[in-house]
Design a protein around this motif. Sequence first.
Motif, PDB file in Angstrom:
ATOM      1  N   GLY A 236       0.819  -1.204   0.000  1.00  0.00           N
ATOM      2  CA  GLY A 236       0.000   0.000   0.000  1.00  0.00           C
ATOM      3  C   GLY A 236       0.853   1.253   0.000  1.00  0.00           C
ATOM      4  N   ASP A 237       0.268   2.359   0.413  1.00  0.00           N
ATOM      5  CA  ASP A 237       1.016   3.619   0.485  1.00  0.00           C
ATOM      6  C   ASP A 237       2.054   3.592   1.597  1.00  0.00           C
ATOM      7  OD1 ASP A 237      -0.420   5.610  -1.460  1.00  0.00           O
ATOM      8  OD2 ASP A 237      -2.017   4.539  -0.426  1.00  0.00           O
ATOM      9  N   ALA A 238       1.714   2.947   2.707  1.00  0.00           N
ATOM     10  CA  ALA A 238       2.639   2.850   3.840  1.00  0.00           C
ATOM     11  C   ALA A 238       2.287   1.607   4.641  1.00  0.00           C
ATOM     12  CB  ALA A 238       2.554   4.096   4.722  1.00  0.00           C
ATOM     13  N   GLY A 239       3.248   1.144   5.413  1.00  0.00           N
ATOM     14  CA  GLY A 239       3.028  -0.025   6.263  1.00  0.00           C
ATOM     15  C   GLY A 239       3.603   0.203   7.643  1.00  0.00           C
ATOM     16  N   ALA A 240       2.880  -0.240   8.668  1.00  0.00           N
ATOM     17  CA  ALA A 240       3.291  -0.050  10.060  1.00  0.00           C
ATOM     18  C   ALA A 240       3.634  -1.390  10.689  1.00  0.00           C
ATOM     19  CB  ALA A 240       2.172   0.632  10.846  1.00  0.00           C
ATOM     20  N   PHE A 241       4.785  -1.463  11.319  1.00  0.00           N
ATOM     21  CA  PHE A 241       5.222  -2.653  12.044  1.00  0.00           C
ATOM     22  C   PHE A 241       5.358  -2.329  13.530  1.00  0.00           C
ATOM     23  CE2 PHE A 241       6.788  -3.368   7.753  1.00  0.00           C
ATOM     24  CZ  PHE A 241       6.460  -4.700   7.529  1.00  0.00           C
ATOM     25  N   SER A 242       5.101  -3.332  14.352  1.00  0.00           N
ATOM     26  CA  SER A 242       5.353  -3.222  15.788  1.00  0.00           C
ATOM     27  C   SER A 242       6.570  -4.053  16.139  1.00  0.00           C
ATOM     28  CB  SER A 242       4.143  -3.719  16.579  1.00  0.00           C
ATOM     29  OG  SER A 242       4.461  -3.821  17.963  1.00  0.00           O
TER      30      SER A 242
ATOM     31  N   LEU B  23       7.857   2.390  10.324  1.00  0.00           N
ATOM     32  CA  LEU B  23       6.989   2.735   9.203  1.00  0.00           C
ATOM     33  C   LEU B  23       7.786   2.556   7.924  1.00  0.00           C
ATOM     34  CD1 LEU B  23       4.915   5.911  10.113  1.00  0.00           C
ATOM     35  CD2 LEU B  23       4.078   3.918   8.873  1.00  0.00           C
ATOM     36  N   VAL B  24       7.179   1.912   6.921  1.00  0.00           N
ATOM     37  CA  VAL B  24       7.857   1.726   5.641  1.00  0.00           C
ATOM     38  C   VAL B  24       6.986   2.270   4.523  1.00  0.00           C
ATOM     39  CG1 VAL B  24       9.097  -0.303   6.489  1.00  0.00           C
ATOM     40  CG2 VAL B  24       6.912  -0.600   5.277  1.00  0.00           C
ATOM     41  N   THR B  25       7.640   2.704   3.442  1.00  0.00           N
ATOM     42  CA  THR B  25       6.932   3.218   2.272  1.00  0.00           C
ATOM     43  C   THR B  25       7.901   3.243   1.101  1.00  0.00           C
ATOM     44  OG1 THR B  25       5.662   5.079   1.354  1.00  0.00           O
ATOM     45  CG2 THR B  25       7.469   5.622   2.845  1.00  0.00           C
TER      46      THR B  25
END
Length: 431
Positions: free
Chosen positions: A189-195, A211-213
């Motif tokens: 997607g536009d961005a991805g969130a990891f914990s 956060l990745v993009t």
Amino acid sequence: MSKLAAFGGTAAVPKDRRRVQWPLVEEEDRKAVLDALDGARLVSDTDGVNPVSLLEENWARRFGFGHCVAVSNGTAALGLALAALGIGPGDEVIVPALSFIATGLAPLHQMAVPVFADIDPVTFNIDPDDVERRITDRTKAIVPVHLHGAPADMDRITAMARKHGLAVVEDAAQAPGATHRGRPVGGIGDAGAFSLQVSKNIPTCGEGGLLVTHRGDLAEAIRKGRQFGEVIESGRDRDYVSYGLGWNYKMNALQAAFTDRQLDRFDTYESARQRNITAFLGRLAELPGLQVPTAPADTTHVWHILRFRFDAAAFGLDGVGAQALRSAMRRVLRAEGVPMSQYQLMPLPDQKVFVDRVGFGSGYPWAVTGAPGTVEGEGYPVTRAVIADSLTIQKRHLHPGAGELLGMYADAFEKVWANRDVVAALAKAAA
């Protein structure tokens, strides 16, 4: 046939074998943290290379992301992504009805309204058909969650987003290393969130997020947002000017150094986990009335949590409610030494913060749109069914050496199924 431990028999998993450490803290992790502590760059806004920037670089390289920004936790990552995409007051953001609370709170933190969609009964991820039904003129984003490590249907979600002009922020908190049709989740997607919370497949020594993009403009906006809206660049003196709304969502060097060493060992750990868990689930798949987690076609599932559904009818219990069988299963399997537990006690829309429209007071952000709050108990039949008839195994199976323990867990399941008449009687009594 062995007697069930719940009724005086010998447990399938001996008590001295039940404790499993996760995360594994090796000497190299300790050394990395101490080296960072002795260094001069304990925060991410120091000039030049530091442990935080090294983790960002290594994470992006390992998984193939264009940009990676380290932040204080996964919840902050979700909120920053939405903020950087311009999500704000009165906007609607579609999220799944089954997830950790942070997925629903992230839009709220931007004064946007979370709109809940039901889930798929097998993958437990957001149902694209229900997403489509809930899109309105106010919808601005979709947040698919790769729940338990299983990739969501990103082909359909991204196609829908393009059709309606929506942003897509992937909640990949539980899914580092998972792939969808060869693409790493988080970068679709536009961005991805990891914990990086300590329970995750790739942890830090406490709390952390990434956060990745692939979008440079979005990465720049996220970096500003994590530090008060300031522009922090190598070789440029800090001017303490906020060029936009920002927060203090930085990661510190100790967290980054710890995770970087865990990342070094991820491939080795993941290979062992895939072998161990595949063998375990293969044994359990033969048991009638038990739905084991599976990897969707053309995906890599990273098995962060293992969710099992119990089918009362297939178990021979017509007329007995799902919750009664689940309760009986929890009792007998835990007695055998299998740490079965519930994950999420209610659908997200039943959480009081959404039902009571607590928000920011006076009903905001719902008051901006005139939209009603959620009503406890309404809709989401698949989510409700999954919560009612399932139990999970968490953390223990993440240890790369857990193969033998998972074999004992499988023995316990098979023992319980060999005593189906006893479990049935227990479930009927609880109904």
